[in-house]
Enzyme design. Structure first.
Site, PDB file in Angstrom:
ATOM      1  N   ARG A   8      58.234 136.843  25.914  1.00 20.63           N
ATOM      2  CA  ARG A   8      58.995 136.701  27.160  1.00 20.63           C
ATOM      3  C   ARG A   8      60.440 136.393  26.778  1.00 20.63           C
ATOM      4  O   ARG A   8      60.710 135.615  25.857  1.00 20.63           O
ATOM      5  CB  ARG A   8      58.432 135.568  28.020  1.00 20.63           C
ATOM      6  CG  ARG A   8      59.161 135.461  29.361  1.00 20.63           C
ATOM      7  CD  ARG A   8      58.728 134.270  30.178  1.00 20.63           C
ATOM      8  NE  ARG A   8      59.544 134.180  31.388  1.00 20.63           N
ATOM      9  CZ  ARG A   8      59.634 133.118  32.166  1.00 20.63           C
ATOM     10  NH1 ARG A   8      58.943 132.020  31.868  1.00 20.63           N
ATOM     11  NH2 ARG A   8      60.398 133.127  33.242  1.00 20.63           N
ATOM     12  N   HIS A   9      61.380 136.989  27.492  1.00 21.61           N
ATOM     13  CA  HIS A   9      62.804 136.803  27.213  1.00 21.61           C
ATOM     14  C   HIS A   9      63.232 135.331  27.293  1.00 21.61           C
ATOM     15  O   HIS A   9      62.522 134.489  27.873  1.00 21.61           O
ATOM     16  CB  HIS A   9      63.643 137.622  28.199  1.00 21.61           C
ATOM     17  CG  HIS A   9      63.461 137.185  29.626  1.00 21.61           C
ATOM     18  ND1 HIS A   9      64.052 136.065  30.154  1.00 21.61           N
ATOM     19  CD2 HIS A   9      62.733 137.736  30.629  1.00 21.61           C
ATOM     20  CE1 HIS A   9      63.709 135.936  31.414  1.00 21.61           C
ATOM     21  NE2 HIS A   9      62.899 136.934  31.735  1.00 21.61           N
ATOM     22  N   GLY A  10      64.416 135.027  26.771  1.00 26.78           N
ATOM     23  CA  GLY A  10      64.975 133.680  26.866  1.00 26.78           C
ATOM     24  C   GLY A  10      65.365 133.327  28.293  1.00 26.78           C
ATOM     25  O   GLY A  10      65.478 134.199  29.169  1.00 26.78           O
ATOM     26  N   THR A  12      67.323 132.313  31.658  1.00 26.58           N
ATOM     27  CA  THR A  12      68.538 132.813  32.303  1.00 26.58           C
ATOM     28  C   THR A  12      69.042 131.787  33.314  1.00 26.58           C
ATOM     29  O   THR A  12      68.306 130.875  33.710  1.00 26.58           O
ATOM     30  CB  THR A  12      68.256 134.133  33.055  1.00 26.58           C
ATOM     31  OG1 THR A  12      67.459 133.830  34.212  1.00 26.58           O
ATOM     32  CG2 THR A  12      67.527 135.141  32.177  1.00 26.58           C
ATOM     33  N   TRP A  14      69.333 132.265  36.409  1.00 30.02           N
ATOM     34  CA  TRP A  14      68.470 132.361  37.581  1.00 30.02           C
ATOM     35  C   TRP A  14      67.127 131.675  37.350  1.00 30.02           C
ATOM     36  O   TRP A  14      66.554 131.126  38.287  1.00 30.02           O
ATOM     37  CB  TRP A  14      68.278 133.825  37.974  1.00 30.02           C
ATOM     38  CG  TRP A  14      69.420 134.359  38.797  1.00 30.02           C
ATOM     39  CD1 TRP A  14      70.663 133.811  38.920  1.00 30.02           C
ATOM     40  CD2 TRP A  14      69.417 135.524  39.616  1.00 30.02           C
ATOM     41  NE1 TRP A  14      71.446 134.564  39.750  1.00 30.02           N
ATOM     42  CE2 TRP A  14      70.708 135.631  40.194  1.00 30.02           C
ATOM     43  CE3 TRP A  14      68.473 136.494  39.894  1.00 30.02           C
ATOM     44  CZ2 TRP A  14      71.048 136.667  41.048  1.00 30.02           C
ATOM     45  CZ3 TRP A  14      68.820 137.533  40.748  1.00 30.02           C
ATOM     46  CH2 TRP A  14      70.098 137.618  41.320  1.00 30.02           C
ATOM     47  N   ASN A  15      66.607 131.712  36.115  1.00 27.29           N
ATOM     48  CA  ASN A  15      65.422 130.906  35.811  1.00 27.29           C
ATOM     49  C   ASN A  15      65.713 129.443  36.099  1.00 27.29           C
ATOM     50  O   ASN A  15      64.902 128.732  36.713  1.00 27.29           O
ATOM     51  CB  ASN A  15      65.032 131.027  34.335  1.00 27.29           C
ATOM     52  CG  ASN A  15      64.357 132.328  33.975  1.00 27.29           C
ATOM     53  OD1 ASN A  15      64.582 132.864  32.896  1.00 27.29           O
ATOM     54  ND2 ASN A  15      63.519 132.859  34.846  1.00 27.29           N
ATOM     55  N   GLY A  22      63.157 139.653  39.365  1.00 28.94           N
ATOM     56  CA  GLY A  22      62.739 141.036  39.554  1.00 28.94           C
ATOM     57  C   GLY A  22      63.542 141.999  38.713  1.00 28.94           C
ATOM     58  O   GLY A  22      63.732 141.794  37.512  1.00 28.94           O
ATOM     59  N   ARG A  62      68.366 140.603  30.091  1.00 31.54           N
ATOM     60  CA  ARG A  62      67.806 139.379  29.531  1.00 31.54           C
ATOM     61  C   ARG A  62      66.760 139.667  28.461  1.00 31.54           C
ATOM     62  O   ARG A  62      66.664 138.943  27.467  1.00 31.54           O
ATOM     63  CB  ARG A  62      67.226 138.506  30.647  1.00 31.54           C
ATOM     64  CG  ARG A  62      66.191 139.176  31.557  1.00 31.54           C
ATOM     65  CD  ARG A  62      65.997 138.349  32.809  1.00 31.54           C
ATOM     66  NE  ARG A  62      64.951 138.845  33.711  1.00 31.54           N
ATOM     67  CZ  ARG A  62      65.143 139.752  34.654  1.00 31.54           C
ATOM     68  NH1 ARG A  62      66.337 140.305  34.817  1.00 31.54           N
ATOM     69  NH2 ARG A  62      64.148 140.094  35.457  1.00 31.54           N
ATOM     70  N   GLU A  87      60.426 143.647  34.648  1.00 28.75           N
ATOM     71  CA  GLU A  87      59.754 142.634  35.461  1.00 28.75           C
ATOM     72  C   GLU A  87      59.223 143.251  36.751  1.00 28.75           C
ATOM     73  O   GLU A  87      59.663 144.320  37.190  1.00 28.75           O
ATOM     74  CB  GLU A  87      60.738 141.496  35.782  1.00 28.75           C
ATOM     75  CG  GLU A  87      60.203 140.365  36.656  1.00 28.75           C
ATOM     76  CD  GLU A  87      58.997 139.644  36.049  1.00 28.75           C
ATOM     77  OE1 GLU A  87      57.923 140.267  35.968  1.00 28.75           O
ATOM     78  OE2 GLU A  87      59.142 138.453  35.709  1.00 28.75           O
ATOM     79  N   GLY A 150      58.049 137.373  32.343  1.00 25.70           N
ATOM     80  CA  GLY A 150      56.925 136.474  32.528  1.00 25.70           C
ATOM     81  C   GLY A 150      55.824 136.955  33.452  1.00 25.70           C
ATOM     82  O   GLY A 150      54.652 137.012  33.066  1.00 25.70           O
TER      83      GLY A 150
END
Length: 199
Positions: A8-10, A12, A14-15, A22, A62, A87, A150
């Site tokens: 899963r990407h690092g 962000t 927005w996370n 999305g 990302r 995503e 994710g």
């Protein structure tokens, strides 16, 4: 025997803000870059025992940034980008927080999520499985890293492994590895983030 590593990407911005991402093309936060660098260092050290042959990534920034950091560390010069690894699309939900969704569409907004454009689990998993089947056919016996997202990865793993409702959501830059054995997949490692223990 194929081995696939799901990353899963690092993290962000927005996370960190709790926003649905999305297909929105959000970059890594500074913390996400650090997470990716720590994962890359781990994979570089582990590659002395077993190296990875190929890296495929979602084309969203990302994931692509995470893949680039990892690829550079482990000596892979080429990253293959595939839109099927994106995503889950949120439609009108993209960019919104839970509070904003409740304000716009009410507390039961999820009941209307299909109308709002949220891509379903079956549809998301289908494109992921199609991609994986093609890679396994094209590169038999190879070790392949997939850098993605994710919710999407959770949906795909639900199809490849026995469904387990207690399985936790994947953490940012977690590594999950599956090995293909006699027409099925066995999980070697799930949601491993040991490279993040000191941050």
């Amino acid at each position: 025997m194929n081995r696939i590593g799901f990353i899963r990407h690092g993290v962000t911005p927005w996370n960190q803000e709790g926003r649905f991402q999305g297909h929105s093309d959000t970059p890594l936060a500074p913390e996400g870059i650090l997470q990716a660098e720590l994962l890359a260092a781990r994979l570089r050290d582990e590659s002395e025992l077993e190296s990875w042959d190929l890296i495929y990534s979602s084309d969203l920034s990302r994931a692509a940034m995470t893949a680039r950091i990892v690829a550079d560390a482990i000596g892979l010069t080429e990253i293959h980008y595939d839109e099927r690894l994106r995503e889950v699309s949120g439609g009108l939900l993209d960019g919104t927080t839970e509070n904003e969704r409740v304000m716009k569409w009410g507390e039961d907004w999820y009941d209307d999520s299909e109308t709002l454009g949220l891509e379903g689990e079956e549809e998301s998993a289908r494109r992921g499985l199609q991609c994986i089947e093609e890679l396994v056919s094209k590169y038999p016996g190879r070790r392949i890293l997939l850098v993605s997202h994710g919710t999407f990865l959770s949906y795909v793993l639900n199809q490849l492994l026995p469904k387990d409702l207690s399985r936790p959501h994947l953490n940012n830059t977690s590594l999950t590895t599956l090995v293909g054995v006699t027409g099925a997949w066995e999980c070697e490692m799930y949601n491993c983030t040991k490279h993040l223990v000191n941050i």
